[in-house]
Design an enzyme around this catalytic site. Structure first.
Site, short mmCIF file in Angstrom:
data_model
loop_
_atom_site.label_atom_id
_atom_site.label_comp_id
_atom_site.label_asym_id
_atom_site.label_seq_id
_atom_site.Cartn_x
_atom_site.Cartn_y
_atom_site.Cartn_z
N GLY A 13 0.78 -1.24 0.00
CA GLY A 13 0.00 0.00 0.00
C GLY A 13 0.80 1.29 0.00
O GLY A 13 0.27 2.34 0.35
N SER A 14 2.07 1.24 -0.45
CA SER A 14 2.84 2.50 -0.45
C SER A 14 2.26 3.49 -1.46
O SER A 14 2.28 4.70 -1.24
CB SER A 14 4.33 2.24 -0.71
OG SER A 14 4.54 1.80 -2.03
N LEU A 93 -7.61 -9.10 -12.04
CA LEU A 93 -8.13 -8.43 -13.25
C LEU A 93 -9.52 -7.86 -12.95
O LEU A 93 -10.34 -8.53 -12.34
CB LEU A 93 -8.25 -9.44 -14.40
CG LEU A 93 -7.08 -9.56 -15.36
CD1 LEU A 93 -7.42 -10.59 -16.44
CD2 LEU A 93 -6.72 -8.23 -16.00
N ILE A 94 -9.76 -6.65 -13.40
CA ILE A 94 -11.07 -6.04 -13.20
C ILE A 94 -12.05 -6.67 -14.20
O ILE A 94 -11.73 -6.81 -15.38
CB ILE A 94 -10.98 -4.51 -13.42
CG1 ILE A 94 -10.04 -3.88 -12.38
CG2 ILE A 94 -12.36 -3.86 -13.37
CD1 ILE A 94 -10.54 -3.89 -10.96
N HIS A 110 1.79 0.63 -13.13
CA HIS A 110 2.56 -0.57 -13.46
C HIS A 110 4.05 -0.21 -13.46
O HIS A 110 4.44 0.81 -14.06
CB HIS A 110 2.13 -1.11 -14.83
CG HIS A 110 2.84 -2.38 -15.18
ND1 HIS A 110 2.48 -3.60 -14.64
CD2 HIS A 110 3.91 -2.61 -15.97
CE1 HIS A 110 3.31 -4.52 -15.09
NE2 HIS A 110 4.18 -3.96 -15.91
C1 GRF Z 1 3.75 -1.25 -7.37
O1 GRF Z 1 5.07 -1.49 -7.84
C2 GRF Z 1 2.79 -1.10 -8.51
O2 GRF Z 1 3.36 -0.52 -9.64
C3 GRF Z 1 2.42 -2.54 -8.80
O3 GRF Z 1 2.34 -3.14 -7.53
C4 GRF Z 1 3.21 -2.45 -6.62
C5 GRF Z 1 2.39 -2.07 -5.44
O4 GRF Z 1 3.18 -1.52 -4.41
N1 GRF Z 1 1.20 -2.62 -9.56
P1 GRF Z 1 2.48 -0.86 -3.13
O5 GRF Z 1 1.51 -1.91 -2.56
O6 GRF Z 1 1.74 0.36 -3.59
O7 GRF Z 1 3.58 -0.54 -2.18
#
Ligand code: GRF
Length: 196
Positions: A13-14, A93-94, A110
């Site tokens: 969740g960063s 997937l949505i 992504h």
């Molecule tokens: C991120 O690298 C994002 O690009 C990918 O999953 C990761 C999620 O990281 N889709 P976080 O949970 O937001 O820390």
């Protein structure tokens, strides 16, 4: 009223936190209305609690089908009056239910320069391939995996001295800057079309 955004996340969740802080500081003219997770107890829920943002936790296995699962998520989005969805490490997937309800209103982040290195291991795949420039993409979500129209991209250098760890750190730092900017762009686009 500010647009109300739901962030979908399955893990750390960063990016959820970066979006929430950017909305709280006014960098993004929106409010994070709710965190939605398909992994009850994921760390993103702790982050949401610490930031005073409500979470809705769903266990897809508890539902008879993807359709029923997404209908339950859609009900939660309605309860929280959600206008727009950001996927941030949401490992699913949505499907049609959410896509039909939020067409053009779902974006995803992504960790590569799409269309290169789609899939769940993009940073490692780019590192193993040996590309010297990789990066981050924010794109609209459609039925495909990491395939919708690109909204924003930023490059990240993978230098001779980088390790997989150092590259990951740089990619995440780049994500935390790009995602708030891209969200604002998407909301501005919607406003121009007078959908918000
Ligand atoms: C991120 O690298 C994002 O690009 C990918 O999953 C990761 C999620 O990281 N889709 P976080 O949970 O937001 O820390």
């Amino acid at each position: 009223m500010k647009p109300r955004v739901a962030v979908f996340a399955s893990g750390n969740g960063s990016n959820f936190e970066a979006l929430a802080r950017a909305c709280a500081s006014g960098e993004v003219d929106a409010e994070i209305a709710v965190c939605i997770t398909d992994k009850p107890g994921a760390y993103v829920v702790t982050r949401a609690r610490n930031l005073g943002i409500p979470s809705e936790e769903f266990r897809p296995k508890d539902f008879g089908s993807k359709l029923e699962y997404e209908r339950a998520v859609l009900d939660a989005l309605a309860r929280h009056d959600v206008d727009f969805i950001c996927l941030a490490g949401y490992m699913r997937l949505i499907g049609a239910v959410l896509l039909d309800a939020y067409r053009e209103r779902i974006i995803n982040i992504h960790p590569s320069l799409l269309p290169s290195f789609k899939g769940a291991h993009a940073i490692r795949d780019a590192f193993d391939y040996g590309v010297r420039i990789t990066g981050v993409t924010v794109h609209y979500v459609d039925e495909s995996l990491d395939g919708g129209k690109i909204l924003a991209q930023a490059p990240v250098e993978n230098s001779e001295t980088d390790t997989l760890d150092s590259l990951e750190t740089k990619i995440h730092a780049c994500e935390h800057k790009l995602y708030p900017r891209a969200l604002q762009m998407a909301l501005d686009n919607l406003k121009k079309q007078q959908h918000l």
